[in-house]
Every structure is written in structure tokens, then in C-alpha cells.
Write an enzyme that holds these catalytic residues in place. Structure first.
Site, PDB file in Angstrom:
ATOM      1  N   LYS A  22      -4.536  71.485  19.959  1.00  0.00           N
ATOM      2  CA  LYS A  22      -4.763  72.938  19.897  1.00  0.00           C
ATOM      3  C   LYS A  22      -4.446  73.571  21.243  1.00  0.00           C
ATOM      4  CE  LYS A  22      -8.305  73.977  17.290  1.00  0.00           C
ATOM      5  NZ  LYS A  22      -9.754  73.917  17.045  1.00  0.00           N
ATOM      6  N   ARG A  92     -13.832  76.013  21.261  1.00  0.00           N
ATOM      7  CA  ARG A  92     -13.137  75.313  20.174  1.00  0.00           C
ATOM      8  C   ARG A  92     -12.767  73.903  20.603  1.00  0.00           C
ATOM      9  NH1 ARG A  92      -8.020  78.994  19.067  1.00  0.00           N
ATOM     10  NH2 ARG A  92      -8.192  78.043  17.002  1.00  0.00           N
ATOM     11  N   GLY A 101     -11.979  69.851  10.202  1.00  0.00           N
ATOM     12  CA  GLY A 101     -13.373  69.922   9.795  1.00  0.00           C
ATOM     13  C   GLY A 101     -14.296  68.968  10.522  1.00  0.00           C
ATOM     14  N   MET A 103     -14.787  68.663  14.021  1.00  0.00           N
ATOM     15  CA  MET A 103     -15.467  69.231  15.177  1.00  0.00           C
ATOM     16  C   MET A 103     -15.697  70.699  14.887  1.00  0.00           C
ATOM     17  SD  MET A 103     -15.054  66.741  17.464  1.00  0.00           S
ATOM     18  CE  MET A 103     -14.043  65.301  17.479  1.00  0.00           C
ATOM     19  N   ARG A 339       0.199  74.440  14.511  1.00  0.00           N
ATOM     20  CA  ARG A 339       0.369  72.980  14.586  1.00  0.00           C
ATOM     21  C   ARG A 339       1.312  72.564  13.471  1.00  0.00           C
ATOM     22  NH1 ARG A 339      -5.746  71.857  12.577  1.00  0.00           N
ATOM     23  NH2 ARG A 339      -5.579  73.122  10.719  1.00  0.00           N
ATOM     24  N   HIS A 457     -11.971  73.197   2.571  1.00  0.00           N
ATOM     25  CA  HIS A 457     -12.164  71.850   3.082  1.00  0.00           C
ATOM     26  C   HIS A 457     -11.663  70.809   2.093  1.00  0.00           C
ATOM     27  CE1 HIS A 457     -14.535  68.132   3.678  1.00  0.00           C
ATOM     28  NE2 HIS A 457     -14.252  68.372   4.949  1.00  0.00           N
ATOM     29  N   ARG A 563       1.462  33.401  -5.577  1.00  0.00           N
ATOM     30  CA  ARG A 563       0.281  32.533  -5.630  1.00  0.00           C
ATOM     31  C   ARG A 563       0.261  31.872  -6.991  1.00  0.00           C
ATOM     32  NH1 ARG A 563      -1.652  37.540  -3.551  1.00  0.00           N
ATOM     33  NH2 ARG A 563      -2.619  37.345  -1.489  1.00  0.00           N
ATOM     34  N   ARG A 619       3.918  29.468  -3.379  1.00  0.00           N
ATOM     35  CA  ARG A 619       2.877  28.703  -2.685  1.00  0.00           C
ATOM     36  C   ARG A 619       2.160  27.786  -3.668  1.00  0.00           C
ATOM     37  NH1 ARG A 619      -2.288  31.657  -0.298  1.00  0.00           N
ATOM     38  NH2 ARG A 619      -2.807  31.737  -2.492  1.00  0.00           N
ATOM     39  N   GLU A 748      -1.881  29.485   8.911  1.00  0.00           N
ATOM     40  CA  GLU A 748      -3.108  30.244   8.651  1.00  0.00           C
ATOM     41  C   GLU A 748      -4.336  29.549   9.225  1.00  0.00           C
ATOM     42  OE1 GLU A 748      -3.729  30.516   4.415  1.00  0.00           O
ATOM     43  OE2 GLU A 748      -2.683  28.625   4.068  1.00  0.00           O
ATOM     44  N   SER A 767       5.212  31.090   7.076  1.00  0.00           N
ATOM     45  CA  SER A 767       4.733  32.384   6.602  1.00  0.00           C
ATOM     46  C   SER A 767       3.312  32.536   7.142  1.00  0.00           C
ATOM     47  CB  SER A 767       4.755  32.423   5.079  1.00  0.00           C
ATOM     48  OG  SER A 767       4.204  33.642   4.638  1.00  0.00           O
ATOM     49  N   GLY A 769      -0.173  33.492   7.160  1.00  0.00           N
ATOM     50  CA  GLY A 769      -1.199  33.945   6.222  1.00  0.00           C
ATOM     51  C   GLY A 769      -2.305  34.568   7.039  1.00  0.00           C
ATOM     52  N   THR A 770      -2.126  35.844   7.334  1.00  0.00           N
ATOM     53  CA  THR A 770      -3.025  36.446   8.335  1.00  0.00           C
ATOM     54  C   THR A 770      -4.428  36.732   7.799  1.00  0.00           C
ATOM     55  OG1 THR A 770      -1.955  38.539   7.867  1.00  0.00           O
ATOM     56  CG2 THR A 770      -1.256  37.377   9.841  1.00  0.00           C
ATOM     57  N   ASN A 771      -4.629  36.668   6.487  1.00  0.00           N
ATOM     58  CA  ASN A 771      -6.017  36.819   5.996  1.00  0.00           C
ATOM     59  C   ASN A 771      -6.851  35.632   6.465  1.00  0.00           C
ATOM     60  OD1 ASN A 771      -5.064  39.030   4.683  1.00  0.00           O
ATOM     61  ND2 ASN A 771      -5.160  38.158   2.636  1.00  0.00           N
ATOM     62  N   ASP A 772      -6.374  34.425   6.129  1.00  0.00           N
ATOM     63  CA  ASP A 772      -7.110  33.239   6.553  1.00  0.00           C
ATOM     64  C   ASP A 772      -7.069  33.065   8.076  1.00  0.00           C
ATOM     65  OD1 ASP A 772      -8.573  31.673   4.666  1.00  0.00           O
ATOM     66  OD2 ASP A 772      -6.698  31.368   3.577  1.00  0.00           O
ATOM     67  N   CYS A 834       2.492  37.186   5.155  1.00  0.00           N
ATOM     68  CA  CYS A 834       2.170  37.490   3.765  1.00  0.00           C
ATOM     69  C   CYS A 834       0.710  37.868   3.574  1.00  0.00           C
ATOM     70  CB  CYS A 834       2.534  36.328   2.868  1.00  0.00           C
ATOM     71  SG  CYS A 834       1.609  34.840   3.232  1.00  0.00           S
ATOM     72  N   TYR A 854      10.605  38.912   8.005  1.00  0.00           N
ATOM     73  CA  TYR A 854      10.176  39.776   6.909  1.00  0.00           C
ATOM     74  C   TYR A 854       8.660  39.928   6.879  1.00  0.00           C
ATOM     75  CZ  TYR A 854       8.752  35.567   4.381  1.00  0.00           C
ATOM     76  OH  TYR A 854       8.118  34.421   4.010  1.00  0.00           O
TER      77      TYR A 854
HETATM   78  P1  ADP Z   1     -10.701  74.301  13.437  1.00  0.00           P
HETATM   79  O1  ADP Z   1     -10.190  73.273  14.357  1.00  0.00           O
HETATM   80  O2  ADP Z   1     -11.799  73.832  12.574  1.00  0.00           O
HETATM   81  O3  ADP Z   1      -9.603  75.002  12.708  1.00  0.00           O
HETATM   82  P2  ADP Z   1     -10.759  76.510  15.269  1.00  0.00           P
HETATM   83  O4  ADP Z   1     -11.110  76.237  16.682  1.00  0.00           O
HETATM   84  O5  ADP Z   1      -9.334  76.692  14.964  1.00  0.00           O
HETATM   85  O6  ADP Z   1     -11.410  75.402  14.354  1.00  0.00           O
HETATM   86  O7  ADP Z   1     -11.574  77.793  14.862  1.00  0.00           O
HETATM   87  C1  ADP Z   1     -11.722  78.165  13.541  1.00  0.00           C
HETATM   88  C2  ADP Z   1     -11.427  79.622  13.374  1.00  0.00           C
HETATM   89  O8  ADP Z   1     -12.222  80.395  14.217  1.00  0.00           O
HETATM   90  C3  ADP Z   1     -10.018  80.033  13.733  1.00  0.00           C
HETATM   91  O9  ADP Z   1      -9.141  79.813  12.696  1.00  0.00           O
HETATM   92  C4  ADP Z   1     -10.179  81.505  13.981  1.00  0.00           C
HETATM   93  O10 ADP Z   1     -10.149  82.209  12.772  1.00  0.00           O
HETATM   94  C5  ADP Z   1     -11.556  81.583  14.574  1.00  0.00           C
HETATM   95  N1  ADP Z   1     -11.439  81.695  16.020  1.00  0.00           N
HETATM   96  C6  ADP Z   1     -11.407  80.743  16.946  1.00  0.00           C
HETATM   97  N2  ADP Z   1     -11.278  81.260  18.183  1.00  0.00           N
HETATM   98  C7  ADP Z   1     -11.211  82.584  18.030  1.00  0.00           C
HETATM   99  C8  ADP Z   1     -11.061  83.677  18.920  1.00  0.00           C
HETATM  100  N3  ADP Z   1     -10.934  83.499  20.224  1.00  0.00           N
HETATM  101  N4  ADP Z   1     -11.028  84.916  18.402  1.00  0.00           N
HETATM  102  C9  ADP Z   1     -11.155  85.087  17.074  1.00  0.00           C
HETATM  103  N5  ADP Z   1     -11.295  84.130  16.193  1.00  0.00           N
HETATM  104  C10 ADP Z   1     -11.336  82.879  16.653  1.00  0.00           C
HETATM  105 MG    MG Z   2      -8.193  75.983  13.448  1.00  0.00          MG
HETATM  106 MG    MG Z   3     -13.912  73.666  12.141  1.00  0.00          MG
END
Ligand code: ADP
Ligand code: MG
Ligand code: MG
Length: 879
Positions: A22, A92, A101, A103, A339, A457, A563, A619, A748, A767, A769-772, A834, A854
Site C-alpha cells: 500500500k 492503515r 481483511g 489488518m 494494487r 469480504h 502404486r 512401484r 525415501e 524417485s 518419495g518425499t512423504n516418507d 513423487c 521430473y
Molecule cells: P484495507 O487494507 O482493508 O483495504 P485500507 O487501509 O485501504 O484498508 O482502508 C480501508 C478504507 O478506508 C479505504 O478504502 C478508504 O475508503 C478508507 N480510508 C483509508 N484512509 C483514508 C483516508 N486518509 N481518507 C479517507 N478514507 C480513507
Molecule cells: Mg484498501
Molecule cells: Mg480492512
């Protein structure tokens, strides 16, 4: 002094390791002159340092944060904590690899009663007052959730109460006074739960928030996600501090997310959603139903045009599909994130092919763009067209992640996990999903949610996992607690069958038949490119004609592991096998084996036919013999009768085969050492099958490859090999044909790896046999390790399951060493692997790097291994 803090203007897109994805992209957008609120990034090194310092942010880092804060105050013309002209910020997280989702973000940080009052004094209209308190209550909610682990949901309850008291449904219907009341109620709730006042000092708020982001790197959800996605713990996360822009300011403001191409299909068109007068995650949280991005064209044409222009520039700049987050404040557009967008496998292939056709990237780059693991979702069943036509659609949601899922309804992530552990196929049905549900989502065939849009999500995570998902089916009346839902007038309880189609959004109230996938179109084109870069060959593990045919369709270049024991478990065959085991004389044993011979030979013939001349490594019998005998009292009686022996006699045999440690017991080549006639019979079956199929199809030129398992000493290999060659040479001579064959061994047992130079004097191929080999090198059994490995992950002793990812340090060292020693003795010795690792991308890369010929993996992983092998070759070239 070490630099831990970077202004956006000091970074760039290539600094992702230091600034996180980010932060690096915010810096890159800044450099491109795009409208980005100017903030700063605290590096991943600061996170590592925080953990080194026993979870403390040291003074040096703190000082750099305050200095950066002073600089952005200047740039933005506002002051942090000031009552008249306050700077509010978002805090952020941003790791190197995106972890959706995982952090949490805190918005509107820097607010307290004074700052709020000061803001309102500058613009004392009801609308603005509402906005200030709306921002404030959101801040309390997010801060409490992220920093103090006081769940957001407990605040939602308060909001619902206030709405109910007023008799309104939507947040938007709450006015300034209501928002102010919420702030007071929230603070009271906080005090009640935490026993102290909500922190008012912005500097304290900021440091606590930064710490919380660092801390969240180590929360259980993040750890599970990392393990599922092979992200090392040691990377750490960066923290971005950014001035707020307000999408919730008024009706000329809003917030949204968009992709430059459709993340589900790959189609080239702007794809996204936005909400007017909203902030942050409102769009994805499903609070109100967002509008399609195309509608912005009517609502705010100038902003829309600017956004389209930025989106196009970003895609051209990164030469990949972009996933962008933006906010509009009072008619002005701000970019908050970009991204490379997550996408379904089908979209990934279409985009890779399209970008090549558009001249944006080379074929080699295209091959590097698709995550091998992702192909998995394309290889799994689709609905049978006829069955689908016949099935009645009982509801429709959003086609959030493609694929076909048919399973039994469960209502919680825990239930999904436990039902799946019992071998049941389940569809997880939820009001909406949250990050805690991730393991249950992974265990389900498909996910169905009542709320949430295409960027919810559930949708994002399902697409990432390649799991089918239908989201936002508002027609469903949900009773999560009581474990049933109602749709089209019918109740569906836990355990009922449903089917969902993630490509159309259709929901079927019954089980719909599915059919196998095929490789065609973009997929085929892409895989051909991959093959053109690949050096490592890819074979499959198969022991029946059906799997063989499937693997050949998926591009297998032969069988690396057939097998033979699985062939003995069918009713008629297991009987002969049991006769062989209870036989008291060599004659009786040979007689029993003679009954098995035609079956075994027939199996090999059928597989050679499916292979159409591709090689097959067979085998010889591997498991301990007790596996063929019954354990239950009633079965023992029945089988004793069948075998014409007394119950007591059979029990004696079973007792005599009992072992304390069967995995290290009488199995593998040890069986052939004690019962050479088993090896004779199997050799006869292989050689005769090959001779016969070679006669039918002379151009196949089959050269059987016979593999002796569990060898630890060259003399034991020689002993069994002598039995094989004596039999094979005689049969070939008797048949009057010319046919070559080879005899090799599995590596193995650690001793085999350690003495590979000697073993190679007899073995014509190895060959691994990485499990064993993993099991014996670590000294823990793969059947039992699951019970304690979780604690090892929790304590970061191991980061991943060594049976899923080859342990390159220990087991890999044995592989490398044995490969080198084997080649020193026999320069052209053929080397393969294998174990289950043969289909794991990181392990495939390792195999490429140590120069194996292989890898062999299960049929459904063949395309994954082909792509992983191509990427390994390209990566090596680039170094
Ligand atoms: P995630 O990684 O979960 O997408 P973000 O850090 O991108 O979390 O934040 C989630 C949302 O919060 C962003 O999509 C944006 O809408 C809002 N946000 C984050 N920073 C700002 C900011 N400086 N001003 C306004 N909205 C923000
Ligand atoms: Mg985001
Ligand atoms: Mg988030």
C-alpha cells in the site's frame, strides 16, 4: 540514525519490501502526480524492530513519526490536535503482500470533544455538525475495535437501538443530534467495558494505533492467512498515516472501489461500486447497496472522467489490472490505494492473454503473472449442462466468485470445518462473512451470503481462494441461530442439499450433478506458453485408467508413481491376497498370487493404453501386510470361513503381523525380501502387459520402469533387482521380443539418501518419495503430526506443514545430496520426485533448482506443476 519513516514523496513503487504494498503504491501514485492525500509510511523494518524490542516502539522511531507528522501538517496546512484547524488521519496497515481483511484500518484519528467542537464552530450548520459527529462515532468504534479489542458489533447494537427508538431504518436517517448522542453512548460503553475514559490525546491515539497495526501482524487470523498463502512471518507490516479526506462530508462526497478489468471474467471494462455520503468500508460492509461505477458518469461527470483517466494511466503504468480505492470529498477526487487486483483464475488467464495481445507484456511475463495454485479452481467440476437446465432456480444472488458448488448447508465456519473433516461437502450460508470465518470458508465447496456486494469480504476472499461464491442474496430470510433459512417459500435446514453457481449467481434447492473440467481456450494457449519455458518434466501419480486419462488431459507426460497396492483392495482381489498371506507353504502362496496376476496385468495393460506410449514407473507392493487383513471380530469370522481356516488360525496370523510401528515395519522391499514370489508375480504382470500393448501398438515402444520401494541398503536393492531381472529377462526371451526395461528405487529412507552413491550402482533411476523421507527425517508420523503441529505453528517453530511444503533445509539437503551422489556414480541416472510435494509450487521450484528430471503429482495438480516449473525456469534465467 536508521530511517524508519518515509513521506509518500520519498518512496516509490519498487520499495514494497520496505514500505509494504500500500505504502509503495501510494508513493508511486504521488510520483505520477495523482491526487493522493500526502502522508507517510512507517517501514516494515520498524515493525520488525517493534517485535525485537519486546513489542515496543523505540524513541528513535517515535521521534521520526513526530517529525514526519510535522512535515505533513505543513504540506496539508492543518495541525494535529488543533481545535481550530485540525488534521485528522487514517492509520492503515500495509504488508508486502496484500492480506485482505486481515489488518484493520482506523479512520478519523485525532478527534476528541475539543477538536469536534472546534470543527463545528467553524461551520455550525446541522449537516456539518452531523458529519463531525458521524466521523467521531466511527473513530471511537474503529479505535475500540482495533486497538482495544472491543468488538465493532457491540457498537452496532447501540446504533440499532438509537435507530429503533427513532423509528428509522438507515444510518443516513440519523441527524446531528442522533450522531452526537451516539458519540456519548459510545464513550460510555467504552468506559463501562474498559474501566477507563476513551483516550483524548491525539498523540496517544496515534501511537496506540500504530502499535495495534504492528500487533495485528501476529493475530491468529493473520497467522492462518499467512500459512494458507505462504507469507513468511518475518516480513512484518508497514503502517501508513494519511490525512483524511471525507466521503461522508455531504452529498457531493462519496467513497468507492473499482477494478480496471472485471475481476471475475477478466473482461476489459471499468468495474466497481461507490456510495454517496459514506466513508471507508461502508461500500464493502453491505450497509447500503452501492451504485455501479457507471452511474458516477451521470452523477458527477467530471469526477468520473478524471477517474477513468487515472485508472487507465495506472493500468498502463503497472501493465496489469488495477484494484483501486478512491474517495470524493465535496466534488474532488482522491486516490487512496491501487494494487494489482486479485482475480479469479479464469480472469487471470484472460487478462494475461489479452495483455499479450494488446502488446503490453511478453509471453514470458504473462506466464509469470498467474499464480500456479490458482489454476486449481479451473480444474474442478462444473455443473453438468443438462442437469443444470433441469434444476429449478430458487434464488439469485451476485456471481461473486465463479465455479460450481454442490453441498449440504451449514451455518457457521466451525460447522463447515467439522462437517468437512467428516468428509461431507458443504456450502457455507451466512448473513455475511468476516475474517474469523476464513478457515470455514476454505473448508466449504461454496459460500452463499445474504448481504454484501461484489467487493464484500466473502467475495474477495472466495475469489482469492478459488472457491465458488454467491453473495448478496437478499431474498433469503436468515435464521443463523436456529440454523435454517427461508428462500422462495421453502425452509432449508442444516444438512439439506443446495447448489450454487458462482458464474451466474443462481441458487438451486437441490444437489445438481457436476462434470469434469477441460483445458481449452485461454487456458490451453497459456499452458502452451508455460510449456515452452519449462525444463522440468511433469508426470502424474495414478493407479487406475480413469486417473491416468484425466492426468493426460491435464498434460501429464507419463506416470511417475503407479502404486500397485490400491489394485488389491477390490473384493475378488483382496481375497486372493488374503489367501497369499495366510498360506503356509511357498506353493500355496504362489497359487494365491497366480490368481492376482491376471488382474494386475490387466490393470497395467489398461493404463499403458491410456498413456499411449508415455512412460510409467510402477512401484512394487509397499504397505505392511496387516493392512489387507480384517480387524473387526465379525469380519474375522466371515473371512476365516472364506479362506477355509479356523478363526483361531486367522487371529494368529493377524497377531503375528501386528507391529508397534507399522510405518517402519515389514513393508516396502522388505516384503519382497521375505516373499520373493510377490516380486516375481508383479514383474510378470508388468513385463507381460508391456509386451502385449507393444504388440497392439508397435509405435508406443514401452520400456517398463520398475521401482523398488523403501530401500535403505544397496544389497537389499540388489537382492530384489535380481529377482526382477531373472523373471523379466526370461519372459522377454520367451516372447521373442526386444524390449528394454529399467529397475530403480525410491529414495525415501535417510540411509538411502546418505548412501546414494552405492545405491546408484544398482538403481537406474531414483524417485524421491518425499512423504516418507519427510516423515523419517523429522522422526514424526504424517498420520499423527497434525495433533501437535498446530502448537508448533503457534510458537513459530515451524511456519508450514513439512508434508505440504518440502522442508528445503533438512529434507531438501538430503534430496540435493543424493541427487549429486547418484549422478557421480551414474551420470545419466534419471531423477524424479513423487511425494505430494510434486504439486506444490515452491517445492517444484526447488526440484528445478537441484536439477531433477521430473516431478510427479496427483492429476489435478499437473497443470499447477507445469506452470510452477515454467516459472522456476524463467526465474532462474532472470537471475
Ligand atoms: P484495507 O487494507 O482493508 O483495504 P485500507 O487501509 O485501504 O484498508 O482502508 C480501508 C478504507 O478506508 C479505504 O478504502 C478508504 O475508503 C478508507 N480510508 C483509508 N484512509 C483514508 C483516508 N486518509 N481518507 C479517507 N478514507 C480513507
Ligand atoms: Mg484498501
Ligand atoms: Mg480492512
Amino acid at each position: 540514525m536508521h530511517k524508519y519513516v518515509y513521506l509518500f514523496s520519498e518512496g516509490n513503487g519498487s520499495m514494497r519490501e520496505l514500505l509494504g504494498g500500500k505504502g509503495a503504491n501510494l508513493a508511486e501514485m504521488t510520483n505520477l502526480g495523482m491526487p493522493v492525500p500526502q502522508g507517510f509510511t512507517i517501514s516494515t523494518e520498524a515493525c520488525t524492530k517493534y517485535y525485537e524490542d519486546d513489542r515496543n516502539i523505540n524513541d528513535e522511531i517515535k521521534a521520526q513519526v513526530y517529525e514526519a507528522l510535522a512535515r505533513i501538517e505543513k504540506i496539508n496546512g492543518k495541525k494535529f490536535g488543533d481545535a481550530k484547524n485540525p488534521l485528522l488521519v487514517s492509520v492503515r496497515s500495509g504488508a508486502r503482500a496484500s492480506m485482505p481483511g486481515m489488518m484493520d484500518t482506523i479512520l478519523n484519528l485525532g478527534l476528541n470533544d475539543e477538536v469536534a467542537a472546534g470543527l463545528i464552530a467553524g461551520n455550525p450548520t446541522p449537516a456539518f455538525t452531523r458529519f463531525v459527529y458521524d466521523s467521531y462515532r466511527r473513530f471511537i468504534q474503529m479505535f475500540s475495535d482495533v486497538v482495544m479489542e472491543l468488538s465493532k458489533k457491540t457498537f452496532e447494537v447501540i446504533i440499532d437501538e438509537v435507530k429503533a427508538a427513532k423509528g428509522v431504518k438507515n444510518d443516513i436517517d440519523l441527524d446531528a443530534d442522533d450522531m452526537k448522542k451516539l458519540v456519548d453512548l459510545f464513550k460510555a460503553h467504552y468506559k463501562e467495558e474498559k474501566g477507563e475514559d476513551f483516550p483524548t490525546d491525539p498523540a496517544v491515539q496515534l501511537m496506540e494505533a500504530i502499535k495495534a497495526v504492528f500487533r495485528s501482524w501476529d493475530n491468529p487470523r493473520a497467522n492462518v492467512y499467512r500459512r494458507m498463502n505462504d507469507i513468511p512471518y518475518s516480513w512484518g507490516t508497514a503502517v501508513n498515516v494519511q490525512p483524511m479526506v471525507f466521503g461522508n462530508l455531504n452529498d457531493k462526497s462519496g467513497t468507492g472501489v473499482a477494478f480496471t478489468r472485471d475481476p471475475a471474467t477478466g473482461e476489459k471494462a471499468l468495474f466497481g461500486e461507490y456510495l454517496i455520503n459514506a466513508q471507508g468500508e461502508d461500500v464493502v460492509a453491505g450497509i447500503r447497496t452501492p451504485s455501479k461505477i457507471s452511474k458516477l458518469h451521470e452523477e458527477m461527470p467530471a469526477v468520473y472522467d478524471q477517474f477513468v483517466d487515472i485508472a487507465t494511466r495506472l493500468e498502463n503504468h503497472y501493465r496489469d489490472m488495477q484494484d483501486m480505492e478512491f474517495t470524493i470529498e465535496n466534488g474532488k477526487l482522491y486516490m487512496l490505494q491501487t494494487r494489482n487486483g486479485k482475480r479469479t483464475a479464469a480472469a487471470a488467464l484472460k487478462i494475461a492473454c489479452d495483455l499479450v495481445d494488446e502488446g503490453m507484456i511478453s509471453r514470458e511475463e504473462a506466464v509469470m503473472r498467474v499464480e500456479p495454485k490458482q489454476l486449481d479452481s479451473l480444474l474442478h467440476p462444473q455443473f453438468d449442462a443438462a442437469a443444470l437446465k433441469a434444476a429449478e432456480v430458487v434464488g439469485k444472488g451476485l456471481a461473486a466468485s465463479p465455479g460450481a458448488a454442490c453441498g449440504r448447508v451449514v451455518f457457521s465456519a466451525e460447522d463447515a470445518k467439522s462437517w468437512a473433516a467428516n468428509g461431507e461437502k458443504v456450502v457455507l450460508v451466512r448473513l455475511e462473512t468476516s475474517p474469523e470465518d476464513i478457515e470455514g470458508m476454505a473448508a466449504a465447496q461454496g459460500i452463499l451470503t445474504v448481504r454484501g456486494g461484489m467487493t464484500s469480504h466473502a467475495a474477495v476472499v472466495a475469489r482469492g481462494m478459488g472457491t465458488c461464491c454467491v453473495s448478496g442474496c437478499g431474498e433469503i430470510t436468515m435464521h443463523e441461530e436456529e440454523k435454517y433459512f427461508t428462500l422462495a417459500g421453502k425452509d432449508y435446514h442444516e444438512g439439506d442439499w443446495i447448489s450454487i453457481d458462482g458464474s451466474t449467481g443462481n441458487i438451486y434447492g437441490c444437489a445438481v450433478k457436476t462434470v469434469e473440467a477441460t483445458i481449452s481456450g485461454n487456458f490451453d494457449r497459456f499452458m502452451k506458453w508455460a510449456d515452452s519455458f519449462r525444463v522440468l518434466r511433469v508426470r502424474t501419480n495414478a493407479d487406475n485408467p480413469r486417473d491416468t486419462a484425466q492426468a493426460v488431459k491435464f498434460g501429464a507426460e507419463g506416470i511417475g508413481l503407479c502404486r500397485t497396492e490400491h489394485m488389491f483392495f477390490e473384493a475378488t482381489r483382496i481375497k486372493a491376497m488374503r489367501e497369499m498371506i495366510v498360506a503356509k507353504t511357498v506353493e500355496a502362496r504362489k497359487e494365491a498370487l497366480a490368481k492376482i496376476l491376471p488382474y494386475q496385468q490387466g490393470d497395467f495393460e489398461a493404463m499403458y493404453r491410456e498413456l499411449k506410449g508415455r512412460p510409467m514407473t510402477i512401484r512394487f507392493l509397499d504397505p505392511p501386510l496387516h493392512e489387507f487383513l480384517p480387524t473387526k471380530e465379525e469380519d474375522i469370522a466371515e473371512i476365516a470361513e472364506e479362506l477355509h481356516v479356523s478363526v483361531a488360525e486367522l487371529k494368529d496370523v493377524i497377531a503375528s503381523l501386528h507391529e508397534f510401528n507399522p510405518m517402519m515395519g515389514h513393508r516396502g522391499c522388505r516384503l519382497a525380501v521375505t516373499y520373493p514370489c510377490i516380486a516375481e508375480m508383479q514383474t510378470t504382470a508388468v513385463i507381460n502387459a508391456a509386451i502385449k500393448v507393444n504388440k497392439e501398438f508397435s509405435w508406443y515402444r514401452i520400456e517398463p520402469e520398475i521401482m523398488i520401494p523403501l530401500v535403505g541398503e544397496v544389497k537389499e536393492l540388489k537382492f530384489v533387482k535380481d529377482v526382477v531381472t531373472a523373471t523379466a529377462d526370461r519372459l522377454i526371451e520367451e516372447a521373442g521380443v526386444e524390449m528394454k526395461y529399467t529397475v530403480g528405487t525410491m529414495i525415501e529412507i535417510p540411509r538411502a539418501a546418505l548412501t546414494a552413491d552405492e545405491i546408484a550402482t544398482e538403481a537406474e533411476f531414483f524417485s524421491f518419495g518425499t512423504n516418507d523421507l519427510t516423515q523419517m527425517t523429522f522422526g514424526f508420523s504424517r498420520d499423527d503430526a497434525g495433533k501437535f503441529l498446530d502448537s508448533y505453528y503457534d510458537h513459530k517453530i515451524y511456519e508450514s506443514d513439512p508434508f505440504a511444503h518440502l522442508d528445503q533445509k533438512g529434507v531438501g539437503k538430503l534430496v540435493k545430496m543424493a541427487a549429486e551422489m547418484g549422478r557421480a556414480t551414474r551420470p545419466h541416472i534419471k531423477l524424479g520426485i513423487c511425494g505430494e510435494h510434486g504439486g506444490d509450487p515452491a517445492s517444484v521450484e526447488f526440484c528445478h533448482n537441484v536439477g531433477l528430471n521430473y516431478v510427479s503429482c496427483s492429476p489435478f495438480r499437473v497443470p499447477i506443476a507445469r506452470l510452477a516449473a515454467a516459472q522456476a525456469a524463467i526465474r532462474e534465467q532472470r537471475q
